[in-house]
Scaffold this motif. Sequence first.
Motif, PDB file in Angstrom:
ATOM      1  N   ILE A 122      37.609  39.485  52.849  1.00 10.58           N
ATOM      2  CA  ILE A 122      37.276  39.753  51.445  1.00 10.58           C
ATOM      3  C   ILE A 122      38.546  39.926  50.625  1.00 10.58           C
ATOM      4  CG2 ILE A 122      36.099  41.315  49.857  1.00 10.58           C
ATOM      5  CD1 ILE A 122      34.268  42.107  52.205  1.00 10.58           C
ATOM      6  N   VAL A 123      38.717  39.088  49.605  1.00 10.61           N
ATOM      7  CA  VAL A 123      39.900  39.189  48.741  1.00 10.61           C
ATOM      8  C   VAL A 123      39.787  40.418  47.848  1.00 10.61           C
ATOM      9  CG1 VAL A 123      40.412  36.727  48.776  1.00 10.61           C
ATOM     10  CG2 VAL A 123      38.822  37.622  47.060  1.00 10.61           C
ATOM     11  N   SER A 124      40.927  41.010  47.519  1.00 11.83           N
ATOM     12  CA  SER A 124      40.906  42.281  46.795  1.00 11.83           C
ATOM     13  C   SER A 124      40.458  42.147  45.337  1.00 11.83           C
ATOM     14  CB  SER A 124      42.278  42.953  46.850  1.00 11.83           C
ATOM     15  OG  SER A 124      43.261  42.196  46.180  1.00 11.83           O
ATOM     16  N   SER A 125      40.447  40.922  44.790  1.00  9.45           N
ATOM     17  CA  SER A 125      39.965  40.748  43.417  1.00  9.45           C
ATOM     18  C   SER A 125      38.468  41.051  43.311  1.00  9.45           C
ATOM     19  CB  SER A 125      40.236  39.328  42.918  1.00  9.45           C
ATOM     20  OG  SER A 125      39.607  38.367  43.746  1.00  9.45           O
ATOM     21  N   LEU A 126      37.747  40.981  44.438  1.00 11.03           N
ATOM     22  CA  LEU A 126      36.329  41.322  44.433  1.00 11.03           C
ATOM     23  C   LEU A 126      36.112  42.836  44.475  1.00 11.03           C
ATOM     24  CD1 LEU A 126      34.911  38.651  46.932  1.00 11.03           C
ATOM     25  CD2 LEU A 126      34.818  38.625  44.429  1.00 11.03           C
ATOM     26  N   ILE A 127      37.206  43.581  44.685  1.00 10.07           N
ATOM     27  CA  ILE A 127      37.131  45.036  44.802  1.00 10.07           C
ATOM     28  C   ILE A 127      37.862  45.729  43.658  1.00 10.07           C
ATOM     29  CG2 ILE A 127      37.743  47.008  46.284  1.00 10.07           C
ATOM     30  CD1 ILE A 127      37.694  45.075  48.670  1.00 10.07           C
ATOM     31  N   SER A 128      38.914  45.103  43.146  1.00  7.47           N
ATOM     32  CA  SER A 128      39.832  45.766  42.217  1.00  7.47           C
ATOM     33  C   SER A 128      39.158  46.282  40.951  1.00  7.47           C
ATOM     34  CB  SER A 128      40.975  44.815  41.837  1.00  7.47           C
ATOM     35  OG  SER A 128      40.470  43.654  41.199  1.00  7.47           O
ATOM     36  N   ASP A 129      38.118  45.575  40.470  1.00 12.19           N
ATOM     37  CA  ASP A 129      37.482  46.011  39.225  1.00 12.19           C
ATOM     38  C   ASP A 129      36.555  47.204  39.421  1.00 12.19           C
ATOM     39  OD1 ASP A 129      35.481  44.669  40.559  1.00 12.19           O
ATOM     40  OD2 ASP A 129      34.743  43.592  38.802  1.00 12.19           O
ATOM     41  N   ALA A 130      36.456  47.691  40.654  1.00 16.81           N
ATOM     42  CA  ALA A 130      35.730  48.938  40.899  1.00 16.81           C
ATOM     43  C   ALA A 130      36.636  50.137  40.623  1.00 16.81           C
ATOM     44  CB  ALA A 130      35.238  48.996  42.340  1.00 16.81           C
ATOM     45  N   THR A 131      37.909  49.846  40.277  1.00 17.71           N
ATOM     46  CA  THR A 131      38.891  50.887  40.006  1.00 17.71           C
ATOM     47  C   THR A 131      39.473  50.714  38.606  1.00 17.71           C
ATOM     48  OG1 THR A 131      40.917  49.740  40.689  1.00 17.71           O
ATOM     49  CG2 THR A 131      39.537  50.659  42.436  1.00 17.71           C
ATOM     50  N   SER A 132      40.271  51.687  38.204  1.00 16.05           N
ATOM     51  CA  SER A 132      40.975  51.611  36.916  1.00 16.05           C
ATOM     52  C   SER A 132      42.423  51.191  37.112  1.00 16.05           C
ATOM     53  CB  SER A 132      40.932  52.982  36.228  1.00 16.05           C
ATOM     54  OG  SER A 132      41.586  53.960  37.027  1.00 16.05           O
ATOM     55  N   ARG A 133      42.771  50.722  38.332  1.00 14.10           N
ATOM     56  CA  ARG A 133      44.165  50.395  38.661  1.00 14.10           C
ATOM     57  C   ARG A 133      44.261  49.059  39.399  1.00 14.10           C
ATOM     58  NH1 ARG A 133      45.672  55.473  41.834  1.00 14.10           N
ATOM     59  NH2 ARG A 133      43.920  56.382  40.746  1.00 14.10           N
ATOM     60  N   PRO A 134      43.733  47.978  38.854  1.00 17.85           N
ATOM     61  CA  PRO A 134      43.745  46.702  39.583  1.00 17.85           C
ATOM     62  C   PRO A 134      45.134  46.254  40.013  1.00 17.85           C
ATOM     63  CG  PRO A 134      43.221  46.379  37.256  1.00 17.85           C
ATOM     64  CD  PRO A 134      43.121  47.839  37.514  1.00 17.85           C
ATOM     65  N   GLU A 135      46.148  46.617  39.245  1.00 20.61           N
ATOM     66  CA  GLU A 135      47.510  46.209  39.591  1.00 20.61           C
ATOM     67  C   GLU A 135      48.009  46.874  40.878  1.00 20.61           C
ATOM     68  OE1 GLU A 135      47.884  50.049  37.472  1.00 20.61           O
ATOM     69  OE2 GLU A 135      46.696  48.221  37.175  1.00 20.61           O
ATOM     70  N   LYS A 136      47.340  47.938  41.303  1.00 20.66           N
ATOM     71  CA  LYS A 136      47.747  48.671  42.508  1.00 20.66           C
ATOM     72  C   LYS A 136      46.823  48.377  43.701  1.00 20.66           C
ATOM     73  CE  LYS A 136      49.882  52.468  39.939  1.00 20.66           C
ATOM     74  NZ  LYS A 136      51.259  52.052  40.281  1.00 20.66           N
ATOM     75  N   ILE A 137      46.069  47.292  43.616  1.00 18.32           N
ATOM     76  CA  ILE A 137      45.134  46.907  44.678  1.00 18.32           C
ATOM     77  C   ILE A 137      45.628  45.637  45.365  1.00 18.32           C
ATOM     78  CG2 ILE A 137      42.726  46.431  45.225  1.00 18.32           C
ATOM     79  CD1 ILE A 137      43.171  49.136  43.845  1.00 18.32           C
ATOM     80  N   ILE A 186      42.695  33.627  48.957  1.00 18.82           N
ATOM     81  CA  ILE A 186      41.669  32.734  49.467  1.00 18.82           C
ATOM     82  C   ILE A 186      40.884  33.509  50.521  1.00 18.82           C
ATOM     83  CG2 ILE A 186      43.198  31.731  51.237  1.00 18.82           C
ATOM     84  CD1 ILE A 186      41.625  29.071  50.789  1.00 18.82           C
ATOM     85  N   SER A 187      39.573  33.409  50.493  1.00 17.52           N
ATOM     86  CA  SER A 187      38.727  34.144  51.421  1.00 17.52           C
ATOM     87  C   SER A 187      39.082  33.810  52.871  1.00 17.52           C
ATOM     88  CB  SER A 187      37.253  33.806  51.172  1.00 17.52           C
ATOM     89  OG  SER A 187      36.423  34.445  52.112  1.00 17.52           O
ATOM     90  N   GLY A 188      39.294  34.850  53.685  1.00 18.39           N
ATOM     91  CA  GLY A 188      39.653  34.637  55.076  1.00 18.39           C
ATOM     92  C   GLY A 188      41.139  34.515  55.327  1.00 18.39           C
ATOM     93  N   PHE A 189      41.919  34.347  54.216  1.00 17.67           N
ATOM     94  CA  PHE A 189      43.374  34.270  54.297  1.00 17.67           C
ATOM     95  C   PHE A 189      43.807  33.091  55.178  1.00 17.67           C
ATOM     96  CE2 PHE A 189      42.156  38.948  54.345  1.00 17.67           C
ATOM     97  CZ  PHE A 189      41.884  38.955  52.990  1.00 17.67           C
ATOM     98  N   VAL A 190      44.820  33.249  56.004  1.00 12.43           N
ATOM     99  CA  VAL A 190      45.319  32.114  56.793  1.00 12.43           C
ATOM    100  C   VAL A 190      44.772  32.136  58.228  1.00 12.43           C
ATOM    101  CG1 VAL A 190      47.357  31.025  57.789  1.00 12.43           C
ATOM    102  CG2 VAL A 190      47.413  31.844  55.423  1.00 12.43           C
ATOM    103  N   ALA A 191      45.069  33.192  58.950  1.00  8.77           N
ATOM    104  CA  ALA A 191      44.725  33.233  60.382  1.00  8.77           C
ATOM    105  C   ALA A 191      43.229  33.084  60.614  1.00  8.77           C
ATOM    106  CB  ALA A 191      45.232  34.530  61.013  1.00  8.77           C
ATOM    107  N   ASN A 192      42.427  33.829  59.859  1.00 12.65           N
ATOM    108  CA  ASN A 192      40.985  33.789  60.111  1.00 12.65           C
ATOM    109  C   ASN A 192      40.338  32.493  59.665  1.00 12.65           C
ATOM    110  OD1 ASN A 192      40.621  36.121  61.515  1.00 12.65           O
ATOM    111  ND2 ASN A 192      40.062  37.370  59.768  1.00 12.65           N
ATOM    112  N   ARG A 193      40.905  31.831  58.662  1.00 13.74           N
ATOM    113  CA  ARG A 193      40.340  30.538  58.274  1.00 13.74           C
ATOM    114  C   ARG A 193      40.509  29.532  59.412  1.00 13.74           C
ATOM    115  NH1 ARG A 193      38.810  29.894  53.016  1.00 13.74           N
ATOM    116  NH2 ARG A 193      38.924  27.633  53.178  1.00 13.74           N
TER     117      ARG A 193
END
Length: 290
Positions: A122-137, A186-193
Amino acid sequence: MTITKLTVVGAGSMGHQIAMLGALAGYDTNLQDISQESLDTAREKLTTIMGKWVEKKKITSEQRQHAFERLHFISDLREAAADADIVIEAVIEKLEVKREVFAQLDEIVPFHTVLATNSSTIVSSLISDATSRPEKICNMHFFFPPLVMDCVEVVKGEHTSEETASLAMEICEQMNRTAVLLQKEISGFVANRILFAIQKEAMSLYEGGYADYEDIDKIVKKALNHPIGPFELMDLSGIDVGYYVMQQQYEETGDPKDKPSRTLANKMKAGELGRKTGKGFYTYDAKVKS
């Protein structure tokens, strides 16, 4: 920013070992889980592992003692994260659960705190907007088992600041882990893809009746020189982990090819989750809790 205090959320098969890496690296480390049983199991496992490390002279008994002095097992999230400089989340591979954890952390931790997810897909952009600090995710993807595997994928989304990415890389270096920075999500990054492509093809061959799973594992090990076959690896990582990862990918893409296979679904229903339950594709002598 100088990092002195690290918190790991989730004391499962990944979390407790990441926490020990933090303690060995010299960080004041909190390992948090809502389950006291999980915390007790984590302490037991780490005591056994570190004992073996001392026997093998990988560390000294003094280093082990100091690491455990720096490692704290805490059930309350607020207590564990209130003064953390960085929090690494290692809970179940479900987006809604991770978003809930990040939202809670955002209200607890100081303004400067970096929040990283150990998600394997799961890429962090799918999580970052649950916070007020996306730049720190960001993503800090350790590999199983973290105390053995010398690699971490640090993934920088468009929302992630350069400072946050650099900090994550610095922490990996302090933990004596080789970190690789991905500048684009990218979902799964490198190794897991790459790994998932192998596992999907292996499953297709098995379900198609072309070869038994044991023979597929044998061919991959003997012909491709892999240390472990794809079905053995699924058992080791956990059938449930693979199932949730594929389910998340399917929800993101809508591509039927990304949907968990019927074999994985059946094993989930049967509770055959691999080594940790004593049975997956293979049967194991001892039941090992994750």
